[in-house]
Write a protein that holds these residues in place. Structure first.
Motif, PDB file in Angstrom:
ATOM      1  N   UNK A  39       0.894  -1.250  -0.007  1.00 16.50           N
ATOM      2  CA  UNK A  39       0.158  -0.012   0.150  1.00 16.50           C
ATOM      3  C   UNK A  39       0.924   1.285   0.137  1.00 16.50           C
ATOM      4  N   UNK A  40       1.761   1.359   0.733  1.00 17.59           N
ATOM      5  CA  UNK A  40       2.919   2.369   0.861  1.00 17.59           C
ATOM      6  C   UNK A  40       3.562   2.545  -0.491  1.00 17.59           C
ATOM      7  N   UNK A  41       3.959   1.333  -0.941  1.00 12.50           N
ATOM      8  CA  UNK A  41       4.587   1.689  -2.457  1.00 12.50           C
ATOM      9  C   UNK A  41       3.552   2.355  -3.541  1.00 12.50           C
ATOM     10  N   UNK A  42       2.443   1.800  -3.462  1.00  9.00           N
ATOM     11  CA  UNK A  42       1.566   2.238  -4.403  1.00  9.00           C
ATOM     12  C   UNK A  42       1.194   3.727  -4.079  1.00  9.00           C
ATOM     13  N   UNK A  43       1.080   4.230  -2.842  1.00  8.23           N
ATOM     14  CA  UNK A  43       1.087   5.690  -2.691  1.00  8.23           C
ATOM     15  C   UNK A  43       2.232   6.354  -3.150  1.00  8.23           C
ATOM     16  N   UNK A  44       3.524   5.879  -2.844  1.00  9.01           N
ATOM     17  CA  UNK A  44       4.768   6.479  -3.280  1.00  9.01           C
ATOM     18  C   UNK A  44       4.626   6.575  -4.953  1.00  9.01           C
ATOM     19  N   UNK A  45       4.324   5.584  -5.592  1.00 12.59           N
ATOM     20  CA  UNK A  45       4.364   5.591  -6.996  1.00 12.59           C
ATOM     21  C   UNK A  45       3.251   6.420  -7.480  1.00 12.59           C
ATOM     22  N   UNK A  46       1.936   6.583  -6.843  1.00 12.85           N
ATOM     23  CA  UNK A  46       1.047   7.596  -7.262  1.00 12.85           C
ATOM     24  C   UNK A  46       1.448   9.087  -6.925  1.00 12.85           C
ATOM     25  N   UNK A  47       2.049   9.255  -5.726  1.00 13.58           N
ATOM     26  CA  UNK A  47       2.832  10.553  -5.502  1.00 13.58           C
ATOM     27  C   UNK A  47       3.792  10.921  -6.738  1.00 13.58           C
ATOM     28  N   UNK A  48       4.666  10.113  -6.803  1.00 10.61           N
ATOM     29  CA  UNK A  48       5.899  10.429  -7.763  1.00 10.61           C
ATOM     30  C   UNK A  48       5.483  10.732  -9.021  1.00 10.61           C
ATOM     31  N   UNK A  49       4.388   9.870  -9.893  1.00 11.81           N
ATOM     32  CA  UNK A  49       3.710  10.232 -10.995  1.00 11.81           C
ATOM     33  C   UNK A  49       2.936  11.603 -10.921  1.00 11.81           C
ATOM     34  N   UNK A  50       2.375  11.941  -9.986  1.00 15.53           N
ATOM     35  CA  UNK A  50       1.598  13.006  -9.950  1.00 15.53           C
ATOM     36  C   UNK A  50       2.504  14.373  -9.771  1.00 15.53           C
ATOM     37  N   UNK A  51       3.563  14.126  -8.949  1.00 11.53           N
ATOM     38  CA  UNK A  51       4.710  15.264  -8.950  1.00 11.53           C
ATOM     39  C   UNK A  51       5.437  15.423  -9.985  1.00 11.53           C
ATOM     40  N   UNK A  52       5.837  14.476 -10.881  1.00 12.01           N
ATOM     41  CA  UNK A  52       6.404  14.569 -12.072  1.00 12.01           C
ATOM     42  C   UNK A  52       5.466  15.233 -13.218  1.00 12.01           C
ATOM     43  N   UNK A  53       4.356  15.017 -13.101  1.00 12.92           N
ATOM     44  CA  UNK A  53       3.369  15.468 -14.077  1.00 12.92           C
ATOM     45  C   UNK A  53       3.219  17.040 -13.781  1.00 12.92           C
ATOM     46  N   UNK A  54       3.113  17.501 -12.408  1.00 16.78           N
ATOM     47  CA  UNK A  54       2.692  18.503 -11.904  1.00 16.78           C
ATOM     48  C   UNK A  54       4.143  19.521 -12.344  1.00 16.78           C
ATOM     49  N   UNK A  55       5.069  18.840 -11.993  1.00 15.34           N
ATOM     50  CA  UNK A  55       6.430  19.709 -12.249  1.00 15.34           C
ATOM     51  C   UNK A  55       6.479  20.005 -13.979  1.00 15.34           C
ATOM     52  N   UNK A  56       6.227  18.990 -14.682  1.00 17.29           N
ATOM     53  CA  UNK A  56       6.195  19.324 -16.085  1.00 17.29           C
ATOM     54  C   UNK A  56       5.279  20.276 -16.435  1.00 17.29           C
ATOM     55  N   UNK A  57       3.958  20.338 -16.140  1.00 23.40           N
ATOM     56  CA  UNK A  57       2.887  21.181 -16.439  1.00 23.40           C
ATOM     57  C   UNK A  57       3.233  22.657 -15.901  1.00 23.40           C
ATOM     58  N   UNK A  58       3.828  22.826 -14.860  1.00 18.17           N
ATOM     59  CA  UNK A  58       3.956  24.032 -14.174  1.00 18.17           C
ATOM     60  C   UNK A  58       5.383  24.628 -14.108  1.00 18.17           C
ATOM     61  N   UNK A  59       6.472  24.040 -14.936  1.00 16.16           N
ATOM     62  CA  UNK A  59       7.471  24.657 -14.905  1.00 16.16           C
ATOM     63  C   UNK A  59       7.767  26.082 -15.498  1.00 16.16           C
ATOM     64  N   UNK A  60       6.725  26.485 -16.311  1.00 15.28           N
ATOM     65  CA  UNK A  60       7.110  28.002 -16.656  1.00 15.28           C
ATOM     66  C   UNK A  60       6.008  28.801 -16.238  1.00 15.28           C
ATOM     67  N   UNK A  61       5.292  28.487 -15.231  1.00 15.49           N
ATOM     68  CA  UNK A  61       4.111  29.081 -14.670  1.00 15.49           C
ATOM     69  C   UNK A  61       4.706  30.036 -13.610  1.00 15.49           C
ATOM     70  N   UNK A  62       4.289  31.268 -13.548  1.00 16.62           N
ATOM     71  CA  UNK A  62       4.563  32.139 -12.427  1.00 16.62           C
ATOM     72  C   UNK A  62       3.506  32.461 -11.310  1.00 16.62           C
TER      73      UNK A  62
END
Length: 156
Positions: free
Chosen positions: A60-83
Protein backbone atom coordinates in the motif's frame (compact mmCIF):
# COMPACT_ATOMS: atom_id res chain seq x y z
CA UNK A 1 -23.70 -21.19 0.72
CA UNK A 2 -27.15 -20.05 -0.13
CA UNK A 3 -28.02 -16.59 -1.39
CA UNK A 4 -30.67 -16.24 1.31
CA UNK A 5 -27.79 -15.64 3.75
CA UNK A 6 -27.43 -12.13 2.32
CA UNK A 7 -30.52 -11.19 4.33
CA UNK A 8 -28.86 -12.50 7.48
CA UNK A 9 -25.83 -10.20 7.34
CA UNK A 10 -23.62 -11.75 4.65
CA UNK A 11 -21.97 -9.07 2.56
CA UNK A 12 -21.82 -9.45 -1.26
CA UNK A 13 -18.01 -9.43 -1.13
CA UNK A 14 -18.10 -12.28 1.36
CA UNK A 15 -20.17 -14.26 -1.10
CA UNK A 16 -17.86 -13.47 -3.98
CA UNK A 17 -14.70 -14.37 -2.06
CA UNK A 18 -16.27 -17.55 -0.77
CA UNK A 19 -17.42 -18.58 -4.25
CA UNK A 20 -14.00 -17.85 -5.75
CA UNK A 21 -12.35 -19.71 -2.90
CA UNK A 22 -14.37 -22.80 -3.69
CA UNK A 23 -17.50 -22.34 -1.62
CA UNK A 24 -18.39 -24.04 1.60
CA UNK A 25 -17.62 -22.82 5.08
CA UNK A 26 -16.31 -26.08 6.54
CA UNK A 27 -12.73 -25.65 7.74
CA UNK A 28 -12.71 -22.09 6.43
CA UNK A 29 -10.56 -19.30 7.77
CA UNK A 30 -12.46 -16.15 8.75
CA UNK A 31 -10.73 -12.81 8.25
CA UNK A 32 -11.62 -9.14 8.09
CA UNK A 33 -10.33 -6.95 5.30
CA UNK A 34 -8.46 -4.12 7.03
CA UNK A 35 -9.70 -1.47 4.64
CA UNK A 36 -13.36 -2.26 4.07
CA UNK A 37 -13.88 -4.08 7.39
CA UNK A 38 -15.91 -6.69 5.52
CA UNK A 39 -15.68 -10.19 6.92
CA UNK A 40 -14.51 -12.79 4.43
CA UNK A 41 -14.54 -16.55 4.58
CA UNK A 42 -11.62 -18.25 2.90
CA UNK A 43 -10.93 -21.94 2.52
CA UNK A 44 -8.48 -21.79 -0.38
CA UNK A 45 -4.86 -20.99 0.48
CA UNK A 46 -4.24 -19.34 -2.92
CA UNK A 47 -7.10 -16.89 -2.38
CA UNK A 48 -6.01 -16.35 1.22
CA UNK A 49 -2.43 -15.59 0.11
CA UNK A 50 -3.68 -13.20 -2.58
CA UNK A 51 -5.79 -11.26 -0.09
CA UNK A 52 -2.90 -11.10 2.39
CA UNK A 53 -0.62 -9.81 -0.39
CA UNK A 54 -3.13 -7.17 -1.49
CA UNK A 55 -3.49 -5.99 2.11
CA UNK A 56 0.27 -5.89 2.76
CA UNK A 57 0.98 -2.44 4.26
CA UNK A 58 4.33 -2.18 2.44
CA UNK A 59 2.53 -2.69 -0.88
CA UNK A 60 0.00 0.00 0.00
CA UNK A 61 2.87 2.36 0.89
CA UNK A 62 4.64 1.63 -2.41
CA UNK A 63 1.43 2.22 -4.38
CA UNK A 64 1.00 5.57 -2.63
CA UNK A 65 4.62 6.46 -3.35
CA UNK A 66 4.28 5.53 -7.03
CA UNK A 67 1.08 7.56 -7.30
CA UNK A 68 2.73 10.53 -5.59
CA UNK A 69 5.80 10.35 -7.84
CA UNK A 70 3.66 10.20 -10.98
CA UNK A 71 1.58 13.18 -9.87
CA UNK A 72 4.71 15.10 -8.85
CA UNK A 73 6.43 14.57 -12.21
CA UNK A 74 3.31 15.58 -14.11
CA UNK A 75 2.82 18.65 -11.89
CA UNK A 76 6.43 19.75 -12.37
CA UNK A 77 6.19 19.31 -16.12
CA UNK A 78 2.90 21.22 -16.34
CA UNK A 79 3.94 24.12 -14.12
CA UNK A 80 7.64 24.61 -14.85
CA UNK A 81 7.03 27.81 -16.83
CA UNK A 82 4.20 29.20 -14.68
CA UNK A 83 4.73 32.19 -12.40
CA UNK A 84 1.18 32.50 -11.06
CA UNK A 85 0.85 30.97 -7.59
CA UNK A 86 -2.84 30.44 -8.22
CA UNK A 87 -2.19 28.50 -11.44
CA UNK A 88 0.50 26.39 -9.76
CA UNK A 89 -1.65 25.31 -6.80
CA UNK A 90 -4.84 24.87 -8.83
CA UNK A 91 -3.16 22.53 -11.31
CA UNK A 92 -4.94 19.15 -11.31
CA UNK A 93 -1.91 17.05 -10.27
CA UNK A 94 -1.09 19.39 -7.39
CA UNK A 95 -4.69 19.13 -6.21
CA UNK A 96 -4.49 15.32 -6.50
CA UNK A 97 -1.39 15.36 -4.26
CA UNK A 98 -3.29 17.48 -1.73
CA UNK A 99 -6.24 15.07 -2.01
CA UNK A 100 -3.92 12.22 -0.95
CA UNK A 101 -3.90 13.98 2.41
CA UNK A 102 -1.69 12.65 5.16
CA UNK A 103 -0.52 9.76 2.97
CA UNK A 104 1.42 12.31 0.90
CA UNK A 105 3.08 14.09 3.85
CA UNK A 106 6.21 11.90 4.17
CA UNK A 107 6.76 12.07 0.40
CA UNK A 108 6.32 15.84 0.31
CA UNK A 109 8.68 16.16 3.27
CA UNK A 110 11.38 14.13 1.53
CA UNK A 111 10.96 16.16 -1.67
CA UNK A 112 11.18 19.58 -0.02
CA UNK A 113 14.11 18.43 2.11
CA UNK A 114 16.01 17.38 -1.02
CA UNK A 115 15.18 20.60 -2.86
CA UNK A 116 13.06 23.58 -1.96
CA UNK A 117 9.92 23.74 -4.04
CA UNK A 118 6.45 25.26 -4.30
CA UNK A 119 5.29 21.76 -3.42
CA UNK A 120 5.55 22.97 0.19
CA UNK A 121 2.22 24.77 -0.33
CA UNK A 122 0.54 21.36 -0.39
CA UNK A 123 1.41 21.01 3.30
CA UNK A 124 -0.39 24.27 4.06
CA UNK A 125 -3.51 22.84 2.42
CA UNK A 126 -3.24 19.35 3.93
CA UNK A 127 -2.74 20.67 7.47
CA UNK A 128 -4.91 23.73 6.92
CA UNK A 129 -2.22 25.97 8.43
CA UNK A 130 0.91 27.87 7.54
CA UNK A 131 4.28 27.23 9.15
CA UNK A 132 4.88 30.99 9.34
CA UNK A 133 2.97 34.19 8.71
CA UNK A 134 6.05 36.28 7.87
CA UNK A 135 5.57 37.62 4.31
CA UNK A 136 9.32 37.97 3.67
CA UNK A 137 10.04 34.25 4.26
CA UNK A 138 11.49 32.56 1.17
CA UNK A 139 10.36 29.20 -0.21
CA UNK A 140 13.69 27.73 0.91
CA UNK A 141 13.14 28.95 4.48
CA UNK A 142 9.53 27.72 4.52
CA UNK A 143 10.66 24.29 3.29
CA UNK A 144 13.28 24.10 6.05
CA UNK A 145 10.70 25.07 8.68
CA UNK A 146 8.24 22.44 7.44
CA UNK A 147 10.92 19.73 7.32
CA UNK A 148 11.96 20.57 10.88
CA UNK A 149 8.33 20.42 12.06
CA UNK A 150 7.57 17.20 10.16
CA UNK A 151 10.61 15.54 11.74
CA UNK A 152 9.60 16.83 15.18
CA UNK A 153 6.16 15.24 14.73
CA UNK A 154 7.63 11.98 13.33
CA UNK A 155 6.18 12.38 9.82
CA UNK A 156 9.66 11.83 8.41
Amino acid sequence: MQLRNIKNGWKPVTLAVTMVAGGGVTGAQADTDQYSHISTVINNHITSNYIAEVNDPSEVFMNDKLRFNNLLQSWRKSTRFLSSTEDIVNQKDFMAIVAMGEKAVPFIGAEIEARASNLVWALNLIFNSKITDRKETTITEVCKLWVKELKRQNWM
